[in-house]
Design a protein around this motif. Structure first.
Motif, short mmCIF file in Angstrom:
data_model
loop_
_atom_site.label_atom_id
_atom_site.label_comp_id
_atom_site.label_asym_id
_atom_site.label_seq_id
_atom_site.Cartn_x
_atom_site.Cartn_y
_atom_site.Cartn_z
N THR A 424 -3.34 3.56 -2.10
CA THR A 424 -2.33 3.95 -1.10
C THR A 424 -1.55 5.21 -1.47
OG1 THR A 424 -0.72 2.45 -2.13
CG2 THR A 424 -2.05 1.58 -0.31
N TRP A 425 -1.54 5.62 -2.75
CA TRP A 425 -0.69 6.74 -3.18
C TRP A 425 -1.07 8.04 -2.49
CZ3 TRP A 425 -1.82 11.25 -6.03
CH2 TRP A 425 -0.70 11.98 -6.41
N LEU A 426 -2.34 8.39 -2.51
CA LEU A 426 -2.78 9.68 -1.97
C LEU A 426 -2.58 9.77 -0.46
CD1 LEU A 426 -3.85 12.34 -3.02
CD2 LEU A 426 -6.18 11.48 -2.73
N PRO A 427 -2.94 8.75 0.32
CA PRO A 427 -2.65 8.84 1.77
C PRO A 427 -1.17 8.99 2.08
CG PRO A 427 -4.20 7.06 1.33
CD PRO A 427 -3.71 7.54 0.01
N LYS A 428 -0.31 8.30 1.31
CA LYS A 428 1.14 8.42 1.55
C LYS A 428 1.62 9.84 1.26
CE LYS A 428 2.40 3.56 0.77
NZ LYS A 428 3.05 2.61 -0.14
N LYS A 429 1.07 10.45 0.23
CA LYS A 429 1.43 11.83 -0.11
C LYS A 429 1.05 12.77 1.03
CE LYS A 429 3.34 11.83 -4.22
NZ LYS A 429 4.69 12.41 -4.46
N VAL A 430 -0.16 12.56 1.56
CA VAL A 430 -0.65 13.42 2.64
C VAL A 430 0.16 13.19 3.91
CG1 VAL A 430 -2.62 13.93 4.13
CG2 VAL A 430 -2.95 13.57 1.68
#
Length: 433
Positions: A424-430
């Motif tokens: 979930t970290w990378l999608p939230k960053k994007v």
């Protein structure tokens, strides 16, 4: 009628239809239509037509044939053949040597393909003869190719991710981005195992002759076509300037241009690639439509809601729930292929998983990895079929060779369950940009 009895009747009807050899899409459609006819007062035709139209009339589905066609173009124009020649000079000096090419070659090709079986077949066709000629042990060669081939549906673009995103009503683009770090995790696990194998069994792996920097730089030239396309696809996704469908269309255009510049594109390969992409799209479309009718019938009877409420009352530990779902998907994977498995279970399992505190994107990656496991599960594991065909070995031999990589995928599921932030970290960053 009692919901438990209704669910058992539908399951029994579906299993009989599959046992009789009916196509998965038709089996789903017939089961759903029968459930509507006998378990609800709704008219079958109206319900089925509404369900099929509602799920098919979705613009995001057009990403499916685009990414399928892109992979077919690269496969049939032999653009992907440069993977082995490009990676070998860089990986021949570390423990495990050219076995790492299987893993990294599959990881790279998966970033422009979207299909596990196509990735496994393409890289195996290139790497298997080379590794056999050099005397690499056959079991680890077969196992690494079958295992690494599963990366074809974990790295974006992934056909299975598109199917799940439509079924679960989540963003295809965000799901693509969510698959990047888990894909790197699985790649690292596979490569680490091969590294350990190389250290423990170094005498079994042939020594590679000295490689010059000139050969390494020439290898980069062989890798350049695929690298350019990979960077273009990923840049299109992360920049936000294009939707998943538009990225797929640009990927097809890029693949055609690269193949034309390399002189491997002709009218025959163009037609064959388009025909194959259409055929697979139609097959997946039939399964989607059959699943739509079955899902509508289940929603009308209230079975998914009742099941979710029943699981909620049991107050299962989230990890116990994930463990139980792993067992269910492993069993289903011995009889169903990935698209059918996802469409058959998402409407039931997703509410339970969300209620347990997991993100729908996380569950999407979880179900993709479980689908990867199904490609290594006899008797219908497609990656096993590919390696059987290419090596002439029986299924038992190929299955034994893939066991370490099967277990590493199980380890990956456990890691992602304990650390869901990897997904979930990378999608939230994007999304926060």
């Amino acid at each position: 009628m009692d919901l438990t009895l209704a669910a058992l009747l539908m399951l029994g009807f579906l299993l009989v239809a599959l046992a009789l050899g009916l196509w998965i899409g038709l089996a789903l459609l017939v089961t759903g239509a029968a459930a509507i006819a006998f378990l609800t007062p709704a008219p079958v035709g109206v319900m089925a037509a509404t369900a099929i139209w509602g799920d098919s009339n979705d613009w995001t589905l057009t990403a499916l044939p685009m990414f399928l066609w892109m992979g077919e173009i690269l496969y049939r124009t032999r653009v992907s053949d440069g993977l082995f020649r490009g990676l070998a000079p860089w990986l021949g000096g570390i423990p495990g040597r050219l076995l790492h090419v299987n893993v990294f070659g599959c990881a790279m090709f998966s970033a422009v393909c979207g299909s596990s079986t196509a990735t496994c077949a393409t890289v195996s066709r290139i790497a298997l003869p080379e590794l056999r000629k050099r005397g690499y042990p056959e079991p680890i060669t077969i196992g690494s190719l079958a295992g690494a081939g599963t990366l074809g549906i974990l790295f974006p673009p992934s056909i299975i991710m598109i199917v799940y995103a439509v079924a679960a009503d989540v963003s295809i683009l965000h799901l693509f981005i969510a698959g990047i770090l888990p894909g790197l995790l699985v790649t690292a696990l596979f490569s680490t195992y091969i590294l350990g194998y190389g250290l423990a069994r170094g005498d079994a792996i042939p020594r590679e002759t000295g490689v010059t920097w000139r050969q390494r730089l020439r290898g980069l030239r062989d890798l350049a076509p695929c690298l350019v396309l990979i960077v273009g696809v990923i840049a299109g996704m992360f920049s936000g300037v294009a939707t998943a469908t538009e990225v797929g269309a640009l990927g097809v255009l890029g693949a055609l241009i690269i193949a034309a510049l390399m002189g491997t594109l002709n009218w025959r390969t163009f037609i064959e690639s388009a025909y194959s992409a259409v055929a697979v799209t139609c097959m997946i479309g039939l399964i989607l439509q059959g699943s739509s009718v079955l899902s509508a019938s289940m929603a009308f009877t209230g079975i998914p809601k009742a099941l979710a409420q029943w699981v909620a009352t049991m107050q299962l530990n989230p990890y116990v729930l994930i463990g139980a779902l792993c067992v269910v998907y492993l069993i289903l994977g011995t009889a169903l292929e990935g698209v059918g498995m996802i469409l058959l279970t998402t409407s039931i399992a997703l509410p339970m998983v969300v209620a347990a505190g997991f993100d729908p994107l996380w569950f999407g990656i979880f179900i993709v990895i479980m689908t990867e496991l199904s490609t290594l599960s006899p008797p219908v594991g497609f990656n096993l079929f590919v390696l059987q065909l290419m090596t002439g070995r029986d299924q038992l031999y190929v299955t034994r060779a893939t066991i370490p990589f099967f277990l590493l995928l199980v380890v990956a599921v456990a890691i992602l369950a304990v650390f869901p932030e990897i997904v979930t970290w990378l999608p939230k960053k994007v999304m926060a940009r």
